[in-house]
Scaffold this motif. Structure first.
Motif, PDB file in Angstrom:
ATOM      1  N   LEU A   1      14.465   5.542   4.775  1.00 24.80           N
ATOM      2  CA  LEU A   1      13.173   4.353   4.271  1.00 24.80           C
ATOM      3  C   LEU A   1      12.077   6.174   3.950  1.00 24.80           C
ATOM      4  O   LEU A   1      11.435   6.352   3.224  1.00 24.80           O
ATOM      5  N   LEU A   2      12.414   5.709   5.567  1.00 25.30           N
ATOM      6  CA  LEU A   2      10.692   7.155   5.870  1.00 25.30           C
ATOM      7  C   LEU A   2      11.366   7.887   5.647  1.00 25.30           C
ATOM      8  O   LEU A   2      10.155   8.804   4.918  1.00 25.30           O
ATOM      9  N   LYS A   3      12.915   8.923   5.801  1.00 25.44           N
ATOM     10  CA  LYS A   3      12.936  10.056   5.668  1.00 25.44           C
ATOM     11  C   LYS A   3      12.241  10.162   3.643  1.00 25.44           C
ATOM     12  O   LYS A   3      11.895  11.385   3.473  1.00 25.44           O
ATOM     13  N   GLN A   4      12.573   9.113   2.892  1.00 28.78           N
ATOM     14  CA  GLN A   4      12.124   9.199   1.222  1.00 28.78           C
ATOM     15  C   GLN A   4      10.450   9.209   0.839  1.00 28.78           C
ATOM     16  O   GLN A   4      10.376   9.406  -0.239  1.00 28.78           O
ATOM     17  N   VAL A   5      10.581   8.547   1.873  1.00 28.64           N
ATOM     18  CA  VAL A   5       8.626   8.829   2.252  1.00 28.64           C
ATOM     19  C   VAL A   5       8.321   9.789   1.910  1.00 28.64           C
ATOM     20  O   VAL A   5       7.096  10.627   0.557  1.00 28.64           O
ATOM     21  N   MET A   6       8.517  10.482   2.874  1.00 25.94           N
ATOM     22  CA  MET A   6       8.360  12.167   2.864  1.00 25.94           C
ATOM     23  C   MET A   6       8.693  13.032   2.401  1.00 25.94           C
ATOM     24  O   MET A   6       7.612  13.887   1.761  1.00 25.94           O
TER      25      MET A   6
ATOM     26  N   ASP B   1       6.524   2.127  -0.531  1.00 34.72           N
ATOM     27  CA  ASP B   1       4.825   1.842   0.171  1.00 34.72           C
ATOM     28  C   ASP B   1       5.023   0.944   1.109  1.00 34.72           C
ATOM     29  O   ASP B   1       6.991   0.482   1.713  1.00 34.72           O
ATOM     30  N   THR B   2       4.620   0.110   1.689  1.00 37.93           N
ATOM     31  CA  THR B   2       4.963  -0.336   3.248  1.00 37.93           C
ATOM     32  C   THR B   2       5.344  -1.501   3.393  1.00 37.93           C
ATOM     33  O   THR B   2       5.899  -2.599   3.875  1.00 37.93           O
TER      34      THR B   2
ATOM     35  N   MET C   1       0.795  -1.201  -0.214  1.00 42.17           N
ATOM     36  CA  MET C   1      -0.309  -0.627  -0.008  1.00 42.17           C
ATOM     37  C   MET C   1       0.762   1.370   0.344  1.00 42.17           C
ATOM     38  O   MET C   1       2.309   1.440   0.496  1.00 42.17           O
ATOM     39  N   LYS C   2       0.564   2.445  -0.715  1.00 40.57           N
ATOM     40  CA  LYS C   2       1.341   3.282  -0.780  1.00 40.57           C
ATOM     41  C   LYS C   2       1.066   3.981   0.302  1.00 40.57           C
ATOM     42  O   LYS C   2       0.064   4.597   1.105  1.00 40.57           O
ATOM     43  N   ILE C   3       1.764   5.068   0.684  1.00 40.98           N
ATOM     44  CA  ILE C   3       2.136   5.746   1.851  1.00 40.98           C
ATOM     45  C   ILE C   3       2.124   6.957   1.413  1.00 40.98           C
ATOM     46  O   ILE C   3       2.989   7.856   0.769  1.00 40.98           O
ATOM     47  N   GLU C   4       0.622   7.796   1.906  1.00 41.72           N
ATOM     48  CA  GLU C   4       0.717   9.409   1.710  1.00 41.72           C
ATOM     49  C   GLU C   4       0.512  10.287   2.093  1.00 41.72           C
ATOM     50  O   GLU C   4       0.647  11.786   1.586  1.00 41.72           O
ATOM     51  N   ASN C   5       0.002   9.842   3.556  1.00 41.97           N
ATOM     52  CA  ASN C   5      -0.195  10.577   4.738  1.00 41.97           C
ATOM     53  C   ASN C   5       0.760  10.718   5.165  1.00 41.97           C
ATOM     54  O   ASN C   5       1.175  10.638   6.002  1.00 41.97           O
ATOM     55  N   THR C   6       1.609  11.801   4.702  1.00 43.86           N
ATOM     56  CA  THR C   6       3.326  12.524   5.739  1.00 43.86           C
ATOM     57  C   THR C   6       2.496  12.870   6.370  1.00 43.86           C
ATOM     58  O   THR C   6       3.418  12.481   7.453  1.00 43.86           O
ATOM     59  N   GLU C   7       2.077  14.031   7.401  1.00 50.08           N
ATOM     60  CA  GLU C   7       1.512  13.368   8.709  1.00 50.08           C
ATOM     61  C   GLU C   7       1.635  12.812   9.478  1.00 50.08           C
ATOM     62  O   GLU C   7       2.434  12.600  10.898  1.00 50.08           O
TER      63      GLU C   7
END
Length: 56
Positions: A30-35, A41-42, A1-7
């Motif tokens: 990796l988490l910084k990259q998501v932001m 994705d998860t 699942m894509k991570i879209e809610n950065t908050e």
């Protein structure tokens, strides 16, 4: 699942830090990259977390 809610992700990271749990540099990167890129994705995070426990 894509991570879209950065908050929500920011809040999760803050909770992790409040609990005194440290993330590996790879997971943190990796988490910084998501932001910034939103192309993680998860499943990517799950694979990285399980990597030390893989049997070769």
């Amino acid at each position: 699942m894509k991570i879209e809610n950065t908050e929500t992700l920011r809040q999760a990271i803050a909770n992790i830090e409040l609990e005194g749990v440290s993330l590996s540099p790879e997971v943190y990167a990796l988490l910084k990259q998501v932001m910034t890129e939103k192309n993680v994705d998860t499943d990517d995070i799950k694979r990285l977390l399980l990597k030390p426990y893989e049997i070769e």
